[in-house]
Design a protein around this motif. Structure first.
Motif: not given
Length: 327
Positions: A276-277, A273, A300-301, A124-125
């Motif tokens: 999370c960012h 994602e 990023p992923r 995901v991150c």
């Protein structure tokens, strides 16, 4: 026109099957999320990684529009919780904290892992990580890595770790590889014990995460000699990086990130994602990271996917140097 009874029965049965199928159909990516999302942390509560994820959760919840809850599932060196996450339904409602210990080290130390760090998950991150910090007891009488290397040539110095195969142990292997100096490894059962004995002078040296030793460095109970990171930490501004000291390429960071079970829809991962960012980019998280000695290094992923693969090889080489065998 009269419909034959048999035809009516078949039509009714088909309608019922349609209702059952609709009820059992997974929620579409467009509707995600419509209930709470659980982040499995395969570590005990209270550590830097756990604190970081708990700080991220409220911000992620705001972006996603659904509760984000933390579930600690420690045990077997992060194997239990990570294994449980790998077996979860791949619908985005189960997220896992991935860490260097579970994804980069365990595959080289544990046979029959209940997960594969590459195949069992989708990234995901990446969030960031805690670099290893080299500290010495004041009684050793060294104030730099260069002085330490010279002193170590006269005989083995005692070097504590939080256990065989842990980042604090493998950091020693990196130092030994770069300096050709040997140390007496003294493994403990956990960070608290190794740090306590290092402060007490029962062992002379220790590599540990900033959160575990920064207080002792500030009070001069331990002397900070160097950090295995690309830059200095706000929590330890007076401790230089190994690169500053002339040791190029000496970085070792206990990274953390978020992953989901393999098979999770791409559209769902996109939403996770972004959440999370947004959370990692917030000033509040950066402030916490500075206080805890956590290096924020969002990725990023797809970049995170490459990082997982490269770190698996990097830590594997250190495990091989240590002589440890899979159990």
């Amino acid at each position: 026109m009269r419909i034959p009874p048999r035809t009516r029965i078949i039509a009714s049965s088909l309608a019922m099957l349609g209702l059952i199928a609709a009820a059992e159909a997974p929620v579409s990516a467009q509707e995600f999320p419509d209930r709470a999302i659980e982040i499995i942390v395969p570590l005990s509560a209270g550590g830097v990684s756990d604190i970081a994820v708990r700080k991220l959760a409220p911000s992620m919840s705001k972006t996603l529009g659904a509760p984000v809850v933390i579930e600690n599932q420690p045990g077997a060196g992060a194997t239990l919780g990570t294994g449980a996450a790998a077996k979860a339904t791949p619908d985005g409602y189960t997220v896992a904290l991935a860490a260097a210990s579970s994804f980069s080290i365990n595959p080289h130390l544990r046979k029959n892992l209940p997960y594969d760090p590459i195949k069992s998950f989708e990234p995901v991150c990446r969030i960031g990580g805690s670099p290893s910090v080299l500290v010495a007891h004041p009684s050793l009488g060294v104030k730099s890595v260069q002085e330490l290397i010279e002193k170590a040539k006269d005989g083995n110095l005692s070097f504590a770790s939080s256990g065989p195969g842990t980042p604090s142990h493998l950091a020693q292997e990196l130092l030994k590889a770069r300096t050709n100096v040997q140390f007496l490894h003294v493994p403990y059962r956990g960070t608290s014990q190794s740090v306590t004995d290092a402060i007490g002078g029962h062992v002379q040296l220790l590599f540990e995460s900033p959160g575990a030793i920064s207080g002792a460095v500030r009070t001069k109970e331990l002397i900070g000699l160097g950090i295995l990171s690309p830059k200095r930490l706000p929590a330890l501004p007076d401790v230089p990086t190994f690169e500053e000291l002339g040791f190029e390429g000496m970085e070792l960071i206990g990274w953390i990130g978020l992953v989901v079970p393999a098979g999770t829809p791409t559209e769902v991962i996109d939403k996770l994602e972004k959440a999370c960012h947004d959370a990692v980019s917030s000033p509040d998280f950066q402030k916490l990271a500075d206080e805890q000695g956590l290096l924020v290094a969002y990725a990023p992923r797809e970049e995170f996917r490459k990082h997982i693969a490269s770190e698996l090889n990097k830590w594997g080489e250190l495990v091989q140097r240590s002589g440890l065998k899979p159990e």
